[in-house]
Enzyme design. Structure first.
Site, mmCIF file in Angstrom:
data_model
loop_
_atom_site.group_PDB
_atom_site.id
_atom_site.type_symbol
_atom_site.label_atom_id
_atom_site.label_comp_id
_atom_site.label_asym_id
_atom_site.label_seq_id
_atom_site.Cartn_x
_atom_site.Cartn_y
_atom_site.Cartn_z
ATOM 1 N N SER A 1 0.828 -1.209 0.000
ATOM 2 C CA SER A 1 0.000 0.000 0.000
ATOM 3 C C SER A 1 0.860 1.256 0.000
ATOM 4 C CB SER A 1 -0.922 0.007 1.222
ATOM 5 O OG SER A 1 -1.811 -1.087 1.181
ATOM 6 N N ASN B 1 -3.159 -7.189 -12.066
ATOM 7 C CA ASN B 1 -4.320 -7.223 -11.164
ATOM 8 C C ASN B 1 -4.065 -6.296 -9.978
ATOM 9 O OD1 ASN B 1 -6.833 -7.960 -10.241
ATOM 10 N ND2 ASN B 1 -6.185 -9.919 -9.381
ATOM 11 N N SER C 1 -11.993 2.061 -0.633
ATOM 12 C CA SER C 1 -11.341 3.309 -0.233
ATOM 13 C C SER C 1 -10.329 3.765 -1.280
ATOM 14 C CB SER C 1 -10.638 3.123 1.114
ATOM 15 O OG SER C 1 -9.567 2.193 0.996
ATOM 16 N N GLN C 2 -9.959 2.883 -2.210
ATOM 17 C CA GLN C 2 -8.974 3.252 -3.229
ATOM 18 C C GLN C 2 -9.498 4.340 -4.162
ATOM 19 O OE1 GLN C 2 -7.532 -0.240 -5.235
ATOM 20 N NE2 GLN C 2 -6.615 -1.101 -3.389
ATOM 21 N N ARG D 1 -13.405 -12.844 -1.907
ATOM 22 C CA ARG D 1 -12.693 -13.500 -0.811
ATOM 23 C C ARG D 1 -13.629 -14.151 0.203
ATOM 24 N NH1 ARG D 1 -7.797 -9.022 0.030
ATOM 25 N NH2 ARG D 1 -6.397 -9.965 -1.516
ATOM 26 N N HIS E 1 -3.011 -13.683 -3.724
ATOM 27 C CA HIS E 1 -1.850 -13.870 -2.854
ATOM 28 C C HIS E 1 -2.241 -14.121 -1.406
ATOM 29 C CE1 HIS E 1 -1.881 -9.368 -1.733
ATOM 30 N NE2 HIS E 1 -2.925 -9.577 -2.504
ATOM 31 N N ARG E 2 -3.263 -13.448 -0.934
ATOM 32 C CA ARG E 2 -3.624 -13.592 0.480
ATOM 33 C C ARG E 2 -4.264 -14.949 0.769
ATOM 34 N NH1 ARG E 2 -1.773 -9.244 2.486
ATOM 35 N NH2 ARG E 2 -2.000 -7.217 1.456
ATOM 36 N N GLY F 1 -4.822 -3.262 -8.072
ATOM 37 C CA GLY F 1 -5.759 -2.181 -7.775
ATOM 38 C C GLY F 1 -5.056 -0.940 -7.269
ATOM 39 N N ARG G 1 1.845 3.806 -3.527
ATOM 40 C CA ARG G 1 1.497 5.212 -3.316
ATOM 41 C C ARG G 1 2.725 6.108 -3.490
ATOM 42 N NH1 ARG G 1 -2.340 2.535 -0.368
ATOM 43 N NH2 ARG G 1 -4.322 3.561 0.152
ATOM 44 N N LYS H 1 2.588 -11.199 -5.885
ATOM 45 C CA LYS H 1 1.903 -9.901 -5.900
ATOM 46 C C LYS H 1 2.412 -8.989 -4.795
ATOM 47 C CE LYS H 1 -2.779 -7.940 -5.824
ATOM 48 N NZ LYS H 1 -2.715 -7.203 -7.082
ATOM 49 N N ASP I 1 -7.860 -6.253 4.899
ATOM 50 C CA ASP I 1 -7.003 -7.296 4.325
ATOM 51 C C ASP I 1 -6.526 -8.277 5.383
ATOM 52 O OD1 ASP I 1 -7.233 -6.413 1.738
ATOM 53 O OD2 ASP I 1 -5.461 -5.144 1.827
ATOM 54 N N GLU J 1 -9.042 -9.259 -5.154
ATOM 55 C CA GLU J 1 -8.451 -10.080 -6.208
ATOM 56 C C GLU J 1 -9.360 -11.236 -6.610
ATOM 57 O OE1 GLU J 1 -4.948 -7.909 -4.511
ATOM 58 O OE2 GLU J 1 -6.936 -8.545 -3.882
ATOM 59 N N ARG K 1 -13.166 -6.083 -11.616
ATOM 60 C CA ARG K 1 -13.094 -5.294 -10.386
ATOM 61 C C ARG K 1 -13.633 -3.889 -10.651
ATOM 62 N NH1 ARG K 1 -7.283 -6.142 -7.603
ATOM 63 N NH2 ARG K 1 -8.392 -5.080 -5.903
ATOM 64 N N ASP L 1 2.981 -6.201 -8.181
ATOM 65 C CA ASP L 1 2.238 -4.940 -8.206
ATOM 66 C C ASP L 1 3.153 -3.739 -8.382
ATOM 67 O OD1 ASP L 1 -0.010 -6.449 -7.840
ATOM 68 O OD2 ASP L 1 -0.809 -5.245 -6.201
#
Length: 669
Positions: free
Chosen positions: A26, A94, A172-173, A355, A399-400, A96, A30, A427, A324, A352, A124, A52
């Site tokens: 994150s 992928n 929130s993105q 979930r 990935h998660r 975001g 940024r 990722k 997350d 992704e 997405r 990413d």
């Protein structure tokens, strides 16, 4: 990174040691974009290296930004709000955290851009961000389904006099993207953003505001509904910026510490790179883990985690603040007493993968009882150890999912877990499984071994290397060990004589040896060619005559049995070194076929030879090997016999993999 089709994790019993986390995804994406948009050069230290961030790197280069990378340090030449190239086709994978802020920045700056991604990216949602940008005159067209990428961005006709309204209840993105892009056009007036509905994932907005302040833009916040970017705001480089380790990635190790430290006497698990004072919202995962029973101590840049109460405590928690990391709580729920409910997680549906649905499906495979709703999941663990099931976990290119479900390997039933497509962790945490295996403990007997024995020139090394690569297992080429030992002894100034027998034996435990297909590394140096000469062969014969050296090499061979597994080739792997191996293969071929193979190898290297001479030599060696008094060459009683005289390497490998799969509790992929 494991790039195999699947990764089988043996049952794990404990964790201890220290893990150094990679940089935050994150924060990394940024600060990459902010650095590129700012005036001045920015040096980013400890930046995450992942799929990413690579997507963002390539996009910035395509836009004319100077990017120089050296390990985890990156230098960015800021564009000062003026793009170097105003036409580009950008592939966003992928990611975001890349496509959404880039969409906003490119839309307000204008140009001729296409943004595309993998198929899941095109599912997405991005419509709420596009709607907000269209309000101010940005020109954005959908190239596929309305509301989703891919997108085309053209020249804007900006109108900034009224507040910009954006939904906050999907991602929130969208708000983050506006906050990062609008300082580029705030030269003469305040720009106001109003959030419609409840803003989810607020900690991620706090990260954005914190980083904007580092880049000279101080947003005025009125609660969570109104944000003002002051007139004359301008993005400026902070010079040097250190990237915190990823708090979301810390959650897997916090959970592992809560589950498995103390299980076999380990004191704690230390996590370095992030502390409780992190600017990342997911650091509050610590509080949830403590509610479930974890003991956590923190310093400025570290955490120490140990098991507290056991079994863990079930919780009922609103997880809006840790969207997350909350996935890891669902895994901890497998080790809790009672049902754990995670609420306010609707954002899981548009990540992704979906979930909530994915977690519910895969948790049920393990034997858990799961209830799911639009914005919650409730997990009840298997009632007893006997109710756990070995499972092949699909990861949905997420990935998660892969990292979370690795924690199921600590199950009380001692069952293995299969992770399908483990490379999806690239990722955010490419070396996740390597990090986990460096900390995890299990009994040696739980680590699987495949032995490939056979006579000279039967193709043992080729077969073993290919099988190890397919499974992601370590490789042991036992036939090279005497050659390596002789080389190491000579490098240490030791003559290959009985007078130095003890010194050579003492040298062996400290050798760092790694086999990789056709390469052999000694203490990090490629010695493949050095150990394959005639002289190296003669030196190997000298050290093999030293009894203490032979004993030390047996212990060294046993040390190759490491997580997640081992493929060992030689002449006595299945009979002497690893007699309890789960699969033993005795590979052979006719002397004629082996002589032909050896002949081709020698001729290709410019070494003269005759087929008849090679065949006679192989037959003589076979006779010596099968009749020697110590560890004679013979198949183990339970070995699978494989005559590869008329098989290709691929056919032989597939046959061994089929035999291996038949011994696993998982269905074939």
């Amino acid at each position: 990174m494991f790039s195999t089709a699947f990764l089988d994790i043996p049952p794990l019993t404990g964790v201890s040691g220290t893990v150094v986390l990679p940089g935050s995804k994150s924060i990394s994406n940024r600060v990459l974009l902010l650095s590129a948009l700012s005036a001045g050069r920015t040096t980013l230290i400890d930046l995450l290296d992942s799929d990413d961030t690579r997507v963002m790197f390539e996009a910035l280069r395509a836009l004319g930004c100077g990017v120089r990378q050296s390990g985890s340090t990156v230098e960015i030449d800021g564009l000062g709000g003026q793009l170097g190239h105003r036409q580009a086709a950008l592939f966003m994978g992928n990611a975001g955290t890349a496509i959404r802020p880039l969409t906003a920045a490119l839309a307000v700056l204008g140009g001729d851009f296409e943004l595309r991604g993998v198929p899941r990216m095109h599912e997405r949602p991005i419509g709420d961000l596009v709607d907000a940008l269209r309000q101010i005159g940005c020109h954005i067209d959908y190239l596929g389904q309305d509301g989703f990428p891919p997108l085309h961005i053209g020249q804007p006709g900006l109108k900034l006099g009224t507040p910009i309204r954006v939904r906050g209840d999907v991602s929130s993105q969208f708000l983050t993207a506006l906050l990062m892009a609008l300082p580029l056009v705030a030269a003469t007036r305040d720009i106001v953003i109003e959030v419609v509905g409840e803003l989810i994932s607020r900690p991620y907005i706090e990260i954005t505001l914190n980083l904007l302040a580092r880049f000279n833009v101080r947003v005025v916040r009125d609660g969570w509904q109104r944000f003002t970017i002051p007139a004359a705001s301008q993005l400026r480089s902070p010079g040097t910026l250190f990237v915190e380790a990823d708090a979301s990635s810390a959650s897997y190790f916090i959970a592992a510490g809560a589950i498995a430290t103390g299980a076999r006497g380990q004191k704690c698990l230390r996590i370095e790179g992030v502390g409780a004072d992190s600017i990342q919202g997911d650091i509050r995962f610590i509080e949830a883990a403590q509610m479930m029973g974890a003991q956590v101590q923190s310093g400025p840049n570290w955490l120490e985690v140990s098991r507290g109460c056991w079994p863990l405590k079930a919780i009922d928690l609103d997880c809006n603040h840790i969207p997350d990391a909350a996935m890891t709580l669902a895994m901890m729920a497998l080790y809790a007493q009672g049902s754990t409910t995670l609420r306010n997680i609707a954002s899981w549906r548009v990540k992704e993968t979906d979930r909530i649905a994915a977690m519910a499906c895969e948790l049920r495979k393990l034997g858990a009882t799961v209830e799911e709703g639009a914005d919650f999941i409730r997990v009840t663990p298997p009632a007893a150890a006997a109710d756990w099931r070995a499972a092949s976990i699909h990861t949905y290119d997420d990935h998660r999912m892969a990292m979370c479900f690795s924690l199921a390997a600590f199950n009380p039933a001692g069952l293995p877990v299969r992770i399908v497509d483990p490379k999806c962790v690239a990722k955010t945490f490419p070396d996740y499984f390597e990090a986990l295996f460096s900390l995890a403990q299990t009994s040696a007997q739980a680590i699987p071994v495949i032995c490939v024995d056979g006579p000279t020139a039967s193709g043992k090394g080729t077969l073993a290397g290919a099988v190890a690569q397919a499974l992601g297992y370590h490789l042991l080429d036992s036939g090279s060990l005497y050659r390596i030992t002789a080389l190491a002894a000579l490098q240490a100034g030791l003559a290959l004589e009985f007078a130095h027998e003890q010194a050579i034996a003492d040298l062996i435990p400290g050798l760092s040896i790694r086999f990789s297909q056709d390469q052999v590394f000694l203490n990090g140096v490629d010695v493949s060619e050095a150990i394959r000469t005639e002289e190296a062969g003669m030196n190997a014969s000298r050290v093999s005559a030293l009894p203490k050296v032979r004993l030390a090499l047996i212990a060294l061979q046993h040390s190759f049995r490491q997580l997640p597994g081992l493929v060992a080739d030689g002449r006595d792997m299945g009979t002497i070194i690893f007699p309890e191996a789960a699969l033993k293969v005795f590979l052979t071929a006719s002397a004629e076929k082996r002589a032909q193979r050896r002949y081709k190898q020698l001729i290709s290297k410019g070494i003269s030879a005759t087929l008849s001479g090679l065949r006679a030599d192989l037959e003589a060696r076979d006779a010596r090997d099968t009749s020697r008094s110590v560890a004679p060459l013979k198949p183990a009683q339970d070995a699978q016999l494989l005559d590869n005289s008329d098989l290709t390497v691929e056919e032989s490998v597939n046959l061994v993999l089929d035999w291996w799969q038949s011994k696993q509790p998982f269905r074939a992929i």
